[in-house]
Design an enzyme around this catalytic site. Structure first.
Site, mmCIF file in Angstrom:
data_model
loop_
_atom_site.group_PDB
_atom_site.id
_atom_site.type_symbol
_atom_site.label_atom_id
_atom_site.label_comp_id
_atom_site.label_asym_id
_atom_site.label_seq_id
_atom_site.Cartn_x
_atom_site.Cartn_y
_atom_site.Cartn_z
ATOM 1 N N THR A 122 -26.052 30.764 -6.466
ATOM 2 C CA THR A 122 -27.262 29.883 -6.617
ATOM 3 C C THR A 122 -28.566 30.735 -7.363
ATOM 4 O O THR A 122 -28.681 31.825 -7.367
ATOM 5 C CB THR A 122 -27.678 29.938 -5.364
ATOM 6 O OG1 THR A 122 -26.440 29.168 -4.744
ATOM 7 C CG2 THR A 122 -28.933 28.946 -5.036
ATOM 8 N N ASN A 210 -30.200 22.688 0.289
ATOM 9 C CA ASN A 210 -30.298 23.588 1.399
ATOM 10 C C ASN A 210 -31.651 23.550 1.816
ATOM 11 O O ASN A 210 -31.734 23.729 2.941
ATOM 12 C CB ASN A 210 -29.992 25.232 0.587
ATOM 13 C CG ASN A 210 -28.526 25.328 0.717
ATOM 14 O OD1 ASN A 210 -27.869 24.612 1.367
ATOM 15 N ND2 ASN A 210 -28.280 26.451 0.198
ATOM 16 N N CYS A 262 -28.079 32.110 2.850
ATOM 17 C CA CYS A 262 -28.273 31.182 1.684
ATOM 18 C C CYS A 262 -29.680 30.510 2.108
ATOM 19 O O CYS A 262 -30.568 30.598 1.527
ATOM 20 C CB CYS A 262 -27.518 30.010 1.786
ATOM 21 S SG CYS A 262 -25.765 30.456 0.980
#
Ligand code: UDX
Length: 435
Positions: A122, A210, A262
């Site tokens: 990411t 996310n 995350c």
């Protein structure tokens, strides 16, 4: 069948490499950490991920999967090089790109045939272009043909294998449509929706996904706090909302908030990207604030129920940031424990997988062998992570073991009425009477 290599053997790299091997491709996983590679060569998993060891073993045995620390060895004959290295957050939220840079540089130095470089880490929007520049600059005029494709991962820890094998979608982004189509072929056997777009948009899809999921959780936690003051039940509110197909039921469990490797990192990095480009991330900031406040809210509930925390013994069930993982990064449980200790409480805890990691971060934590030991002489019991083995406990035994009778069910998994009948003072998150 394709030959590919995956750089990085963390959750994402190891799961991705192993699952591609399981789909029939020939995969070499590379890591610069010799210790990790030696473990993997000896059949030991460097991470806890249900079901992973079995597929690693099967594919190593079948000759489709191997491990190395050598870039020349990994890249040899590989048509695809996946970058799946870590991008930790720095203090201000900016993603730390040193591992991506070093992977791109090592690929560039060893590139001797046309290769598609696929980025799974990411990374800030624009990184795909930056990686292409690094490789181009290092190889100068003699660069073999290469393309960069962004292929963000949507793997949840604890169900990463299943998420890889049964994805809702695969997102690919590139300026080279032919390269993106070739990566799409790697996923063909999964028979899933494959979306191809440009590089920056693919990178942004990961952050936006996310951030949206984190927003849903912070939203329901804010609703939970309002429910508490108004005497409504957030579990029923979430159910009622989720039945609307435009809303859907997922990620509406109120509790202690989100953690992990995350959400905290990605929401912060997205907000940081916005700020550095003169955009005020008003909603993202609130989403992060609500999430951290939720931990304090839980501590306040215990404080109020016990009439002070100084010298109290609190038993905590669950240390990992969610069930089915040994990961404690940004774990709400550990943050709450640190606050309880700072207020002068004694904390004793149990977790099926995350005890060693937690003790390393919070040395003052007292570890127990099971939930009943956690309850021993405790003034209050806090359920922080909803592992399955905590769902059906012998509460008569727990009642006998405890000194006090306060229970804070931080994930709303127990039957509060039943526990009240057994004589506990039960509190949940966003449940009537839990204020
Ligand atoms: C997440 C994303 O889901 C995945 O797609 C991504 O690429 C990596 O980050 P993960 O960090 O493994 O996966 O955890 P996830 O299952 O999404 O849960 C994140 C956090 O939210 C956990 O702390 C969990 O306890 C919390 N959560 C989740 C809630 O508090 N309520 C919910 O309803 C759902």
């Amino acid at each position: 069948m394709a030959k590919l290599c995956v750089i990085g053997t963390g959750y994402v790299g190891l799961v991705t490499g192993t699952c591609f091997a399981d789909l029939g491709h020939r995969v070499t996983c590379l890591d610069i950490d010799e210790n990790r590679i030696n473990m993997l060569k000896n059949g030991l998993m460097p991470i806890y991920e249900p079901g992973l060891k079995q597929i690693v073993d099967q594919n190593v045995e079948a000759g489709r999967l191997d491990f190395t620390t050598s870039y020349p060895e990994a890249l040899k004959g590989s048509e695809f090089a996946f970058i799946a290295v870590g991008t930790p957050s720095s203090e201000d939220g900016e993603a730390d790109m040193q591992y991506v840079k070093s992977a791109a540089t090592s690929i560039a130095k060893n590139l001797d045939h046309p290769t598609i470089i696929v980025n799974k880490s990411t990374v800030p929007v624009g990184t795909g272009d930056w990686v292409a520049e690094i490789i181009h600059d290092l190889n100068g005029q003699v660069t073999p043909k290469f393309s960069v494709v962004s292929n963000p991962e949507f793997l949840r820890e604890g169900s990463a294998v299943n998420d890889f094998m049964k994805p809702d979608r695969v997102v690919l982004g590139s300026t080279d449509l032919q390269a993106a189509n070739k990566v799409a072929e790697l996923y063909e056997a999964l028979r899933t929706e494959i979306m191809i777009t440009d590089l920056r948009t693919a990178e942004m899809i990961k952050y936006a996904s996310n951030a949206f999921l984190a927003t849903r959780i912070s939203f329901i936690n804010e609703m939970a706090n309002i429910c508490e003051t108004l005497g409504a039940d957030v579990r029923e509110v979430a159910r009622g909302m989720g039945l609307d197909r435009r809303i859907g039921p997922a990620f509406l469990d109120a509790g202690l908030g989100w953690g992990g490797s995350c959400f905290p990192k990605d929401v912060k990095a997205l907000a940081h990207m916005a700020v550095t480009h003169d955009t005020h991330p008003q909603l993202l900031q609130a989403v992060m604030d609500i999430n951290l406040n939720q931990r304090r809210h839980a501590v306040n509930k215990l404080d109020k129920a016990l009439g002070g925390l100084q010298g109290r013994t609190i038993g905590v069930l669950g240390l990992s940031f969610k069930p089915n993982t040994d990961d404690t990064r940004h774990s709400p449980s550990l943050d709450i424990i640190k606050m309880l200790l700072a207020e002068g409480a004694v904390v004793q805890a149990y977790d099926p997988q995350a005890m060693k990691a937690s003790k390393a971060v919070v040395p003052a934590l007292e570890l127990c062998q099971n939930p009943y030991e956690v309850a021993q002489d405790a003034d209050a019991l806090l359920l922080a992570t909803e592992w399955n083995e905590f769902k059906f406990l012998d509460f008569d035994q727990i009642k006998t073991n405890m000194r006090g009778k306060v229970i804070l069910d931080g994930r709303n998994i127990w039957d509060g009425e039943e526990l009240q009948r057994k004589g506990f003072l039960y509190f949940g998150m966003g449940i009537p009477g839990s204020k």
